[in-house]
Design a protein around this motif. Structure first.
Motif, PDB file in Angstrom:
ATOM      1  N   GLU A  41      -7.016  -9.718  -0.107  1.00  0.00           N
ATOM      2  CA  GLU A  41      -7.634  -9.347  -1.374  1.00  0.00           C
ATOM      3  C   GLU A  41      -8.822  -8.403  -1.203  1.00  0.00           C
ATOM      4  O   GLU A  41      -9.485  -8.053  -2.174  1.00  0.00           O
ATOM      5  CB  GLU A  41      -8.078 -10.614  -2.116  1.00  0.00           C
TER       6      GLU A  41
ATOM      7  N   LYS B   8     -10.952  -5.306  -1.139  1.00  0.00           N
ATOM      8  CA  LYS B   8     -10.893  -3.957  -1.718  1.00  0.00           C
ATOM      9  C   LYS B   8     -11.125  -2.906  -0.644  1.00  0.00           C
ATOM     10  O   LYS B   8     -10.593  -1.792  -0.722  1.00  0.00           O
ATOM     11  CB  LYS B   8     -11.932  -3.812  -2.834  1.00  0.00           C
TER      12      LYS B   8
ATOM     13  N   SER C 278      -2.971  -8.161  -2.129  1.00  0.00           N
ATOM     14  CA  SER C 278      -2.924  -8.454  -3.568  1.00  0.00           C
ATOM     15  C   SER C 278      -2.499  -7.220  -4.370  1.00  0.00           C
ATOM     16  O   SER C 278      -1.899  -7.341  -5.430  1.00  0.00           O
ATOM     17  CB  SER C 278      -4.282  -8.957  -4.046  1.00  0.00           C
ATOM     18  N   ASN C 279      -2.813  -6.036  -3.843  1.00  0.00           N
ATOM     19  CA  ASN C 279      -2.338  -4.786  -4.449  1.00  0.00           C
ATOM     20  C   ASN C 279      -1.465  -4.071  -3.435  1.00  0.00           C
ATOM     21  O   ASN C 279      -1.949  -3.602  -2.409  1.00  0.00           O
ATOM     22  CB  ASN C 279      -3.519  -3.898  -4.842  1.00  0.00           C
ATOM     23  N   SER C 280      -0.184  -4.004  -3.700  1.00  0.00           N
ATOM     24  CA  SER C 280       0.732  -3.406  -2.727  1.00  0.00           C
ATOM     25  C   SER C 280       1.373  -2.129  -3.255  1.00  0.00           C
ATOM     26  O   SER C 280       2.433  -1.721  -2.806  1.00  0.00           O
ATOM     27  CB  SER C 280       1.829  -4.411  -2.345  1.00  0.00           C
ATOM     28  N   SER C 281       0.706  -1.479  -4.221  1.00  0.00           N
ATOM     29  CA  SER C 281       1.277  -0.276  -4.830  1.00  0.00           C
ATOM     30  C   SER C 281       1.434   0.865  -3.825  1.00  0.00           C
ATOM     31  O   SER C 281       2.285   1.731  -3.990  1.00  0.00           O
ATOM     32  CB  SER C 281       0.405   0.182  -6.002  1.00  0.00           C
TER      33      SER C 281
ATOM     34  N   GLN D 217      -7.839  -2.412   1.249  1.00  0.00           N
ATOM     35  CA  GLN D 217      -6.899  -1.725   0.367  1.00  0.00           C
ATOM     36  C   GLN D 217      -7.272  -0.256   0.191  1.00  0.00           C
ATOM     37  O   GLN D 217      -6.402   0.619   0.184  1.00  0.00           O
ATOM     38  CB  GLN D 217      -6.839  -2.441  -0.981  1.00  0.00           C
TER      39      GLN D 217
END
Length: 330
Positions: free
Chosen positions: A112, A114, A138-141, A117
């Motif tokens: 998670e 930031k 948590s963000n896998s774009s 990421q």
């Protein structure tokens, strides 16, 4: 006589200069031809791998499988250990960007974060493929593929076997909450017991997935109140091993049953020898490593891959452990 000598010298200089010119022209021609054919010469694929910690044979085993395939292909692997530090892992990602790697294979310190990421998004924007192994973000774009065990099912399998073995339970959960894989295991475990009041989670304890942390924290809890729990549900085997060591130190035998998830060599041996070790759900770091590097090479070649590659898990208990190899990872 003087005129003839001068003429001879000039002729000699002309020959020498002509030879030099031909030599330089030859070099230019070779360089030009080389540059023309260079795109057709196989360049080594460069892969950067970073795992939350290499103080865990699970991640070492994943990386060994990756390293094996990269070596066979004559390519380059940069492996880094952030030692559970988000800032170190971010710096490693930026280092991979500077090295112009083709793929980053990452097991995130904190799924998670930031910072992690953001660093990976920069890499992705530079054309670097991103493959996440064992624990997701948590963000896998901006992630090309996730290669994970069936973590939800791992929690379910432990819960079902615990309920089959114990008619009721006061449960201490050991977990590394920064890892999304652990959150999936926990979610699977809770999904099975939430509607049954006979099974209650009385406390969640942070262990960072480390044996020494689990040993210390569990020992302190049990010293204060050895009757507070009758089940310890560890979301990883490193923590389960630490809990078992804590009970051995306090001579608490056949009193508290311990469950794990991983199927590590240590836990498999403890299922054979320690009365408190009850079960573990086996993952396969060997298959995770093999699947991960296969996905990496497919991405480099421009081939399509599944966004989520899931590796099955299975239950190991005192009753079936003799049917399996306990000498290493599966």
């Amino acid at each position: 006589m003087k005129y003839k000598l001068t003429k001879f010298i000039k002729k000699k200089d002309f020959v020498r200069l002509t030879s030099i010119a031909i030599f330089l022209l030859g070099i230019i021609l070779v360089v030009w031809i080389g540059s023309f054919y260079m795109p057709f010469v196989k360049q080594p694929v460069k892969i950067g791998s970073t795992y939350m910690t290499l103080n865990n044979s699970f991640y070492k085993t994943i990386n060994e499988e990756v390293k094996k395939q990269v070596s066979q292909n004559g390519d380059i692997l940069y492996t880094r250990d952030p030692g559970l530090s988000v800032s170190k892992q971010c710096q490693q990602i930026y280092d991979f960007i500077d090295k112009k790697v083709d793929v980053i294979l990452i097991n995130p310190v904190n799924g998670e974060s930031k910072q992690v990421q953001h660093a990976l998004k920069i890499a992705h924007d530079r054309g670097i493929k991103i493959v996440v192994v064992d624990s997701q973000l948590s963000n896998s774009s901006f992630v090309n593929a996730n290669v994970v065990s069936d973590n939800f099912k791992a929690g379910v399998l432990d819960a079902k076997y615990m309920m089959k073995s114990s008619p009721q339970a006061k449960i201490l959960v050991l977990r590394h909450w920064n890892a999304l894989s652990v959150k999936e295991r926990y979610r699977g475990f809770v999904s099975e017991i939430k509607n049954n009041p006979k099974y209650q989670i009385t406390e969640n304890l942070e262990t960072l997935g480390q044996t020494d942390v689990a040993l210390k924290n569990v020992q302190e809890l049990l010293k204060a109140d050895p009757d507070k729990f009758d089940i310890i549900m560890a979301m990883d085997d490193q923590s389960a091993v630490g809990a078992l060591a804590a009970m051995d130190a306090l001579n608490l035998h056949n009193k508290i049953m311990v469950y794990g998830i991983d199927g590590s060599t240590n836990m498999k041996h403890l299922l054979l020898s320690n009365p408190n070790a009850q079960a573990t759900v086996a993952q396969s770091p060997i298959k995770l490593g093999q699947k991960s590097i296969q996905v990496c090479y497919k991405l480099v070649k421009g081939k399509k891959v599944s966004k989520d590659v899931v590796v099955p898990v299975f239950l190991l208990t005192k009753k079936n452990i003799n049917d399996y190899d306990v000498s290493g990872w599966q």
